[in-house]
Design a protein around this motif. Structure first.
Motif, PDB file in Angstrom:
ATOM      1  N   ARG A  91       0.822  -1.214   0.000  1.00  0.00           N
ATOM      2  CA  ARG A  91       0.000   0.000   0.000  1.00  0.00           C
ATOM      3  C   ARG A  91       0.855   1.263   0.000  1.00  0.00           C
ATOM      4  NH1 ARG A  91      -3.868  -2.844   4.503  1.00  0.00           N
ATOM      5  NH2 ARG A  91      -4.899  -4.257   3.020  1.00  0.00           N
ATOM      6  N   ASN A  92       1.993   1.193   0.684  1.00  0.00           N
ATOM      7  CA  ASN A  92       2.911   2.333   0.658  1.00  0.00           C
ATOM      8  C   ASN A  92       3.437   2.558  -0.760  1.00  0.00           C
ATOM      9  OD1 ASN A  92       4.808   4.311   1.958  1.00  0.00           O
ATOM     10  ND2 ASN A  92       6.313   2.855   1.181  1.00  0.00           N
ATOM     11  N   THR A  93       3.769   1.476  -1.450  1.00  0.00           N
ATOM     12  CA  THR A  93       4.248   1.575  -2.834  1.00  0.00           C
ATOM     13  C   THR A  93       3.167   2.143  -3.743  1.00  0.00           C
ATOM     14  OG1 THR A  93       5.748  -0.297  -2.505  1.00  0.00           O
ATOM     15  CG2 THR A  93       5.199   0.290  -4.775  1.00  0.00           C
ATOM     16  N   GLN A  94       1.920   1.728  -3.519  1.00  0.00           N
ATOM     17  CA  GLN A  94       0.813   2.261  -4.314  1.00  0.00           C
ATOM     18  C   GLN A  94       0.714   3.782  -4.153  1.00  0.00           C
ATOM     19  OE1 GLN A  94      -2.557  -0.244  -2.915  1.00  0.00           O
ATOM     20  NE2 GLN A  94      -2.955  -0.602  -5.077  1.00  0.00           N
ATOM     21  N   ALA A  95       0.776   4.237  -2.917  1.00  0.00           N
ATOM     22  CA  ALA A  95       0.654   5.674  -2.659  1.00  0.00           C
ATOM     23  C   ALA A  95       1.819   6.440  -3.273  1.00  0.00           C
ATOM     24  CB  ALA A  95       0.575   5.931  -1.153  1.00  0.00           C
ATOM     25  N   LEU A  96       3.030   5.920  -3.112  1.00  0.00           N
ATOM     26  CA  LEU A  96       4.203   6.597  -3.660  1.00  0.00           C
ATOM     27  C   LEU A  96       4.158   6.644  -5.186  1.00  0.00           C
ATOM     28  CD1 LEU A  96       7.061   5.217  -1.370  1.00  0.00           C
ATOM     29  CD2 LEU A  96       5.976   7.473  -1.286  1.00  0.00           C
ATOM     30  N   ASN A  97       3.758   5.538  -5.798  1.00  0.00           N
ATOM     31  CA  ASN A  97       3.688   5.501  -7.264  1.00  0.00           C
ATOM     32  C   ASN A  97       2.652   6.491  -7.792  1.00  0.00           C
ATOM     33  OD1 ASN A  97       5.669   3.567  -7.436  1.00  0.00           O
ATOM     34  ND2 ASN A  97       4.260   1.844  -7.631  1.00  0.00           N
ATOM     35  N   LEU A  98       1.535   6.612  -7.074  1.00  0.00           N
ATOM     36  CA  LEU A  98       0.515   7.560  -7.498  1.00  0.00           C
ATOM     37  C   LEU A  98       1.042   8.990  -7.420  1.00  0.00           C
ATOM     38  CD1 LEU A  98      -2.312   8.305  -8.379  1.00  0.00           C
ATOM     39  CD2 LEU A  98      -3.069   8.066  -5.993  1.00  0.00           C
ATOM     40  N   LEU A  99       1.745   9.306  -6.339  1.00  0.00           N
ATOM     41  CA  LEU A  99       2.315  10.645  -6.199  1.00  0.00           C
ATOM     42  C   LEU A  99       3.376  10.903  -7.270  1.00  0.00           C
ATOM     43  CD1 LEU A  99       2.697  10.782  -2.314  1.00  0.00           C
ATOM     44  CD2 LEU A  99       1.081  12.110  -3.702  1.00  0.00           C
ATOM     45  N   LYS A 100       4.235   9.915  -7.514  1.00  0.00           N
ATOM     46  CA  LYS A 100       5.307  10.088  -8.492  1.00  0.00           C
ATOM     47  C   LYS A 100       4.771  10.190  -9.916  1.00  0.00           C
ATOM     48  CE  LYS A 100       8.769   7.748  -5.633  1.00  0.00           C
ATOM     49  NZ  LYS A 100       9.615   6.532  -5.455  1.00  0.00           N
ATOM     50  N   ARG A 160      -7.972  10.710  -5.508  1.00  0.00           N
ATOM     51  CA  ARG A 160      -7.380   9.445  -5.952  1.00  0.00           C
ATOM     52  C   ARG A 160      -6.601   8.779  -4.824  1.00  0.00           C
ATOM     53  NH1 ARG A 160      -4.216   9.606 -11.458  1.00  0.00           N
ATOM     54  NH2 ARG A 160      -4.228   7.365 -10.971  1.00  0.00           N
ATOM     55  N   ILE A 161      -5.912   9.569  -4.023  1.00  0.00           N
ATOM     56  CA  ILE A 161      -5.207   9.004  -2.868  1.00  0.00           C
ATOM     57  C   ILE A 161      -6.209   8.453  -1.858  1.00  0.00           C
ATOM     58  CG2 ILE A 161      -3.739   9.560  -0.893  1.00  0.00           C
ATOM     59  CD1 ILE A 161      -2.362  11.637  -2.666  1.00  0.00           C
ATOM     60  N   ALA A 162      -7.298   9.206  -1.643  1.00  0.00           N
ATOM     61  CA  ALA A 162      -8.310   8.777  -0.673  1.00  0.00           C
ATOM     62  C   ALA A 162      -8.981   7.479  -1.095  1.00  0.00           C
ATOM     63  CB  ALA A 162      -9.353   9.879  -0.500  1.00  0.00           C
ATOM     64  N   GLU A 163      -8.953   7.157  -2.388  1.00  0.00           N
ATOM     65  CA  GLU A 163      -9.556   5.922  -2.877  1.00  0.00           C
ATOM     66  C   GLU A 163      -8.680   4.701  -2.624  1.00  0.00           C
ATOM     67  OE1 GLU A 163     -12.590   5.119  -4.527  1.00  0.00           O
ATOM     68  OE2 GLU A 163     -13.101   6.990  -3.545  1.00  0.00           O
ATOM     69  N   LEU A 164      -7.405   4.899  -2.255  1.00  0.00           N
ATOM     70  CA  LEU A 164      -6.531   3.758  -2.007  1.00  0.00           C
ATOM     71  C   LEU A 164      -6.986   3.020  -0.749  1.00  0.00           C
ATOM     72  CD1 LEU A 164      -3.045   5.348  -2.745  1.00  0.00           C
ATOM     73  CD2 LEU A 164      -4.386   3.861  -4.241  1.00  0.00           C
ATOM     74  N   PRO A 165      -6.861   1.688  -0.719  1.00  0.00           N
ATOM     75  CA  PRO A 165      -7.307   0.929   0.450  1.00  0.00           C
ATOM     76  C   PRO A 165      -6.542   1.318   1.715  1.00  0.00           C
ATOM     77  CG  PRO A 165      -6.900  -0.522  -1.427  1.00  0.00           C
ATOM     78  CD  PRO A 165      -6.359   0.816  -1.789  1.00  0.00           C
ATOM     79  N   PHE A 166      -7.265   1.430   2.811  1.00  0.00           N
ATOM     80  CA  PHE A 166      -6.685   1.688   4.130  1.00  0.00           C
ATOM     81  C   PHE A 166      -5.751   2.906   4.111  1.00  0.00           C
ATOM     82  CE2 PHE A 166      -8.036  -2.693   4.464  1.00  0.00           C
ATOM     83  CZ  PHE A 166      -8.540  -2.765   5.757  1.00  0.00           C
ATOM     84  N   THR A 167      -6.182   3.932   3.443  1.00  0.00           N
ATOM     85  CA  THR A 167      -5.361   5.139   3.317  1.00  0.00           C
ATOM     86  C   THR A 167      -6.183   6.351   3.739  1.00  0.00           C
ATOM     87  OG1 THR A 167      -4.089   4.184   1.498  1.00  0.00           O
ATOM     88  CG2 THR A 167      -4.028   6.576   1.733  1.00  0.00           C
ATOM     89  N   ARG A 168      -5.589   7.212   4.536  1.00  0.00           N
ATOM     90  CA  ARG A 168      -6.246   8.446   4.974  1.00  0.00           C
ATOM     91  C   ARG A 168      -5.426   9.631   4.484  1.00  0.00           C
ATOM     92  NH1 ARG A 168      -5.655   8.048  10.113  1.00  0.00           N
ATOM     93  NH2 ARG A 168      -4.107   9.683  10.444  1.00  0.00           N
ATOM     94  N   VAL A 169      -6.111  10.626   3.964  1.00  0.00           N
ATOM     95  CA  VAL A 169      -5.433  11.839   3.499  1.00  0.00           C
ATOM     96  C   VAL A 169      -6.006  13.025   4.265  1.00  0.00           C
ATOM     97  CG1 VAL A 169      -7.049  12.094   1.573  1.00  0.00           C
ATOM     98  CG2 VAL A 169      -4.880  13.308   1.519  1.00  0.00           C
ATOM     99  N   THR A 170      -5.114  13.910   4.713  1.00  0.00           N
ATOM    100  CA  THR A 170      -5.508  15.095   5.468  1.00  0.00           C
ATOM    101  C   THR A 170      -4.853  16.314   4.830  1.00  0.00           C
ATOM    102  OG1 THR A 170      -5.510  13.761   7.492  1.00  0.00           O
ATOM    103  CG2 THR A 170      -5.603  16.146   7.758  1.00  0.00           C
ATOM    104  N   GLY A 171      -5.626  17.372   4.675  1.00  0.00           N
ATOM    105  CA  GLY A 171      -5.097  18.584   4.085  1.00  0.00           C
ATOM    106  C   GLY A 171      -6.143  19.247   3.210  1.00  0.00           C
ATOM    107  N   PRO A 172      -5.737  20.131   2.355  1.00  0.00           N
ATOM    108  CA  PRO A 172      -4.353  20.606   2.173  1.00  0.00           C
ATOM    109  C   PRO A 172      -3.968  21.652   3.204  1.00  0.00           C
ATOM    110  CG  PRO A 172      -5.811  21.727   0.645  1.00  0.00           C
ATOM    111  CD  PRO A 172      -6.668  20.738   1.388  1.00  0.00           C
ATOM    112  N   TRP A 173      -2.653  21.747   3.454  1.00  0.00           N
ATOM    113  CA  TRP A 173      -2.084  22.793   4.291  1.00  0.00           C
ATOM    114  C   TRP A 173      -1.403  23.799   3.350  1.00  0.00           C
ATOM    115  CZ3 TRP A 173      -4.166  21.042   8.587  1.00  0.00           C
ATOM    116  CH2 TRP A 173      -4.183  19.681   8.842  1.00  0.00           C
ATOM    117  N   TRP A 174      -1.969  24.976   3.232  1.00  0.00           N
ATOM    118  CA  TRP A 174      -1.441  25.992   2.327  1.00  0.00           C
ATOM    119  C   TRP A 174      -0.298  26.736   2.998  1.00  0.00           C
ATOM    120  CZ3 TRP A 174      -3.827  25.184  -2.163  1.00  0.00           C
ATOM    121  CH2 TRP A 174      -5.131  24.696  -2.156  1.00  0.00           C
ATOM    122  N   ALA A 175       0.689  27.158   2.220  1.00  0.00           N
ATOM    123  CA  ALA A 175       1.842  27.848   2.813  1.00  0.00           C
ATOM    124  C   ALA A 175       2.609  28.625   1.752  1.00  0.00           C
ATOM    125  CB  ALA A 175       2.775  26.840   3.498  1.00  0.00           C
TER     126      ALA A 175
END
Length: 231
Positions: free
Chosen positions: A55-64, A118-133
């Protein structure tokens, strides 16, 4: 014996004038951060680790796959821990829980809504944000400092003019501490978790996210020499 402190009051012949200059800016953010938590749980340690790795690889690949929009990907805390039954003589391991925390920094906000869902759709994955800066060396900070200095000079000229005097020299300019007041996650910040995915799922809806403006504040103290006032 310590030397007596020199008081910066000036004299009737060379009076001094002290002022403060401030600037407050509202500017668009330059970056947005997403916090991603990937989790796995199971009764077998090896299987839980394998699921977490996948699952970590899935998330990283999606971001990359959005490298044009994602400026930086950082892995933070990684945990894998046994969950025990109630304490006592028969205490035993009930299951294993694992998690990986990822922070993604984005510069292209046009893809932010789509990527978030798309990240939120990954199994057992939680996304929080965005944090603007803003970036640490954003031109907005320099602009705020410049305007704070300009206001200090303008104030000093106005005070001197009220006394029938003129500025003759800058004696001191002190930065009282430039301050950037960023905003935490907007109310109702994105939080979405999935217990699992399934093949053929409908595409995730794209969120419409509006960048939250950032407040930039700068403050300076200035001391000037002026001509003798006409009182």
């Amino acid at each position: 014996m310590t030397a007596p402190e020199l008081l910066p009051y000036g004299t009737p012949e060379t009076p001094r004038l002290s002022v403060r200059g401030e600037a407050h800016l509202q500017v668009d953010p330059e970056i947005a951060r997403l916090s991603i938590a990937v989790t796995a749980r199971g009764t077998d340690r090896t299987t839980t680790l394998q699921d977490l790795t996948h699952r970590n690889t899935q998330a990283l690949n999606l971001l990359k796959s959005h490298s044009n929009a994602v400026e930086k990907i950082e892995t933070g805390l990684v945990t894998i821990a046994p969950q025990l039954t109630e304490k006592g003589r028969h205490e035993r391991i009930r299951s294993y829980h694992g998690s990986v925390y990822i922070t993604a920094t984005l510069t292209d906000f046009t893809i932010l809504g789509e990527l978030t869902t798309r990240i939120a759709e990954l199994p057992f994955t939680r996304v929080t944000g965005p944090w603007w800066a803003l970036r640490p060396h954003s031109p907005a900070h320099a602009e705020a400092r410049r305007r704070a200095v300009q206001e200090a000079v303008q104030r000093a000229r106005e005070y001197a003019a009220a006394l029938g005097a003129e500025l003759t020299a800058l004696l001191e300019l002190a930065d009282d501490g430039a301050e950037h007041t960023g905003h935490a996650a907007p109310p109702g910040g994105i939080r979405r978790a999935r217990a699992g995915g399934y093949a053929g799922a409908a595409p995730a809806p794209e969120l419409d996210l509006e960048p939250q403006q950032q407040s930039v504040h700068a403050q300076v103290s200035a001391r000037f020499a002026i001509t003798p006032p006409r009182l």
